[in-house]
Design an enzyme around this catalytic site. Structure first.
Site, mmCIF file in Angstrom:
data_model
loop_
_atom_site.group_PDB
_atom_site.id
_atom_site.type_symbol
_atom_site.label_atom_id
_atom_site.label_comp_id
_atom_site.label_asym_id
_atom_site.label_seq_id
_atom_site.Cartn_x
_atom_site.Cartn_y
_atom_site.Cartn_z
ATOM 1 N N ASN A 42 -77.145 56.520 -40.113
ATOM 2 C CA ASN A 42 -78.333 57.179 -39.567
ATOM 3 C C ASN A 42 -77.888 58.215 -38.540
ATOM 4 O O ASN A 42 -76.696 58.435 -38.339
ATOM 5 C CB ASN A 42 -79.282 56.140 -38.950
ATOM 6 N N LYS A 95 -63.807 55.378 -55.731
ATOM 7 C CA LYS A 95 -64.838 56.391 -55.539
ATOM 8 C C LYS A 95 -65.679 56.527 -56.807
ATOM 9 O O LYS A 95 -65.140 56.631 -57.909
ATOM 10 C CB LYS A 95 -64.195 57.737 -55.194
ATOM 11 N N LYS A 142 -93.232 43.870 -32.845
ATOM 12 C CA LYS A 142 -91.804 43.538 -32.838
ATOM 13 C C LYS A 142 -91.451 42.704 -31.619
ATOM 14 O O LYS A 142 -90.654 41.751 -31.698
ATOM 15 C CB LYS A 142 -90.991 44.835 -32.863
ATOM 16 N N LYS A 185 -90.032 38.866 -32.350
ATOM 17 C CA LYS A 185 -88.620 38.600 -32.094
ATOM 18 C C LYS A 185 -88.354 37.999 -30.705
ATOM 19 O O LYS A 185 -87.208 37.914 -30.272
ATOM 20 C CB LYS A 185 -87.813 39.885 -32.293
#
Length: 400
Positions: free
Chosen positions: A209, A288, A339, A343
């Site tokens: 990311n 690959k 959340k 959590k």
């Protein structure tokens, strides 16, 4: 962190004196009042006028200079200094300071200083490694000086080895760590995660990311500056490795899970600022993947990674404070509060990547701090300022 601080910068004779100009400029930009004291030899490398222009203060050289105020100048400079740093510090000045000699303006001023002091040596490798120099450095350390060990590389004299003055950024980091904040986290262990994870597809490619690690690094550095014993678990970033903490480098989400969960029980505060992959390839190709070996684009089966934050919430130790991060593109507060509850978090720092000045890779952030009792919207801040605001909120929660 340093706005309004009075810094005494001692400059001695050596080619590295030019880096002191960069240091003075950087400190002024951070809002410091910088007073420079030079040795006579230093003026052969950099003119006093250069420091006058950079600091907007008159550079001091001569103990018997008549062009100053009535007060005894070396005492007044020592009294007002919040921190003194000698950069570059020659072998000569190190020997004098280690033995309490005071035969010029710089040594008399430093001998009168009761503030924290930093020594940044720079010299020829053999001079630095000489037993006498090492003995003098050890004496300074025993006397309370912080030593910034010189970098290794090719020196101006052509020698290769230790002796190159550390970068101005490293010196600023040391000053910020020393006097940038009151030590209100002293005695606490803080674990911070930062940066992205990389999930391999084959030996060449991986899924990741856009996280730069800047927010997590800012939190870790702020916590260390506030006196905490910090562990930074970081994915791969381009950021320089921070000092004053244990740094654990990881690659995958599984690596981060192991690094965090194996250390979590002993932490007073855990701040999960890393952008951890939610999914990884179910199988990693040994070779690959060639584009001509498949018809059209290859499909990649994904599987979930272990939820580190959920594990920490389930196994939270008594008295432990757990803070997560939530990066959203819509319904930020609702999704983040869900959340928080799911959590078992004490606090969640939420931001919207679509908001100007927030998100990945930039130097600013716009956080909303959400706890069970309230939501606190922070304005646009530098990530360093946001880190301190986050730690302030965590301390408030811990006091409750």
């Amino acid at each position: 962190m340093l706005k309004g601080k009075h810094i005494l910068l001692g400059v001695t004779g050596g080619i590295a004196a030019y880096k002191a100009c960069e240091l003075a400029s950087a400190l002024v930009k951070k809002g410091c009042d910088v007073n420079v004291v030079m040795t006579r030899n230093a003026t052969e490398f950099v003119t006093p006028l250069t420091f006058d222009a950079l600091t907007h203060n008159r550079t001091v050289i001569d103990t018997f200079d008549r062009q100053h105020s009535y007060e005894i100048e070396h005492i007044s400079l020592a009294d007002k200094a919040d921190l003194a740093i000698v950069a570059p510090a020659s072998a000569d000045i190190i020997a004098k300071l280690a033995n309490g000699l005071a035969d010029d303006m710089l040594t008399t001023t430093l001998l009168a200083c009761t503030c924290p002091k930093i020594c940044a040596p720079a010299m020829n490798t053999h001079m630095y490694e000489n037993p006498a120099t090492q003995r003098n450095l050890k004496q300074l350390e025993e006397d309370g000086w912080e030593l910034l060990e010189p970098d290794a590389g090719v020196l101006a004299c052509g020698a290769v080895g230790n002796g190159r003055l550390v970068s101005p950024d490293r010196m600023v980091e040391a000053i910020e760590h020393c006097i940038g904040h009151e030590k209100d986290l002293s005695g606490l262990s803080v674990l911070v995660t930062a940066g992205p994870t990389q999930e391999p597809v084959d030996p060449v490619r991986y899924l990741t990311n856009h996280s730069s690690g800047k927010m997590g690094y800012a939190i870790a550095k702020a916590a260390a500056a506030r006196g905490a014993e910090v562990t930074l678990v970081t994915g791969k970033t381009s950021l320089p490795r921070p000092s004053y903490m244990e740094v654990v480098e990881i690659t995958t989400a599984a690596d981060m899970y192991e690094a965090v969960t194996s250390r979590s029980e002993k932490q007073d505060i855990i701040i999960k600022a890393a952008a951890v992959a939610d999914f990884r390839p179910a199988a990693v190709a040994d070779q690959k993947i060639k584009k001509f070996s498949v018809d059209g684009a290859p499909s990649i089966a994904l599987e979930k990674t272990a939820d580190i934050l959920a594990f920490l919430g389930e196994h939270k130790s008594p008295g432990q404070t757990l803070c997560g991060f939530s990066m959203e593109t819509e319904h930020m507060v609702e999704n983040s509060r869900a959340k928080l509850e799911k959590k078992n978090l004490d606090l969640i720092a939420a931001n919207n990547v679509k908001e100007q000045g927030a998100g990945f890779a930039v130097d600013t952030n716009v956080l909303t701090l959400i706890s069970k009792e309230k939501e606190k919207q922070l304005p646009l801040m530098s990530k360093e300022e946001a880190a301190d605001a986050l730690l302030d909120e965590i301390l408030t929660l811990r006091k409750k």
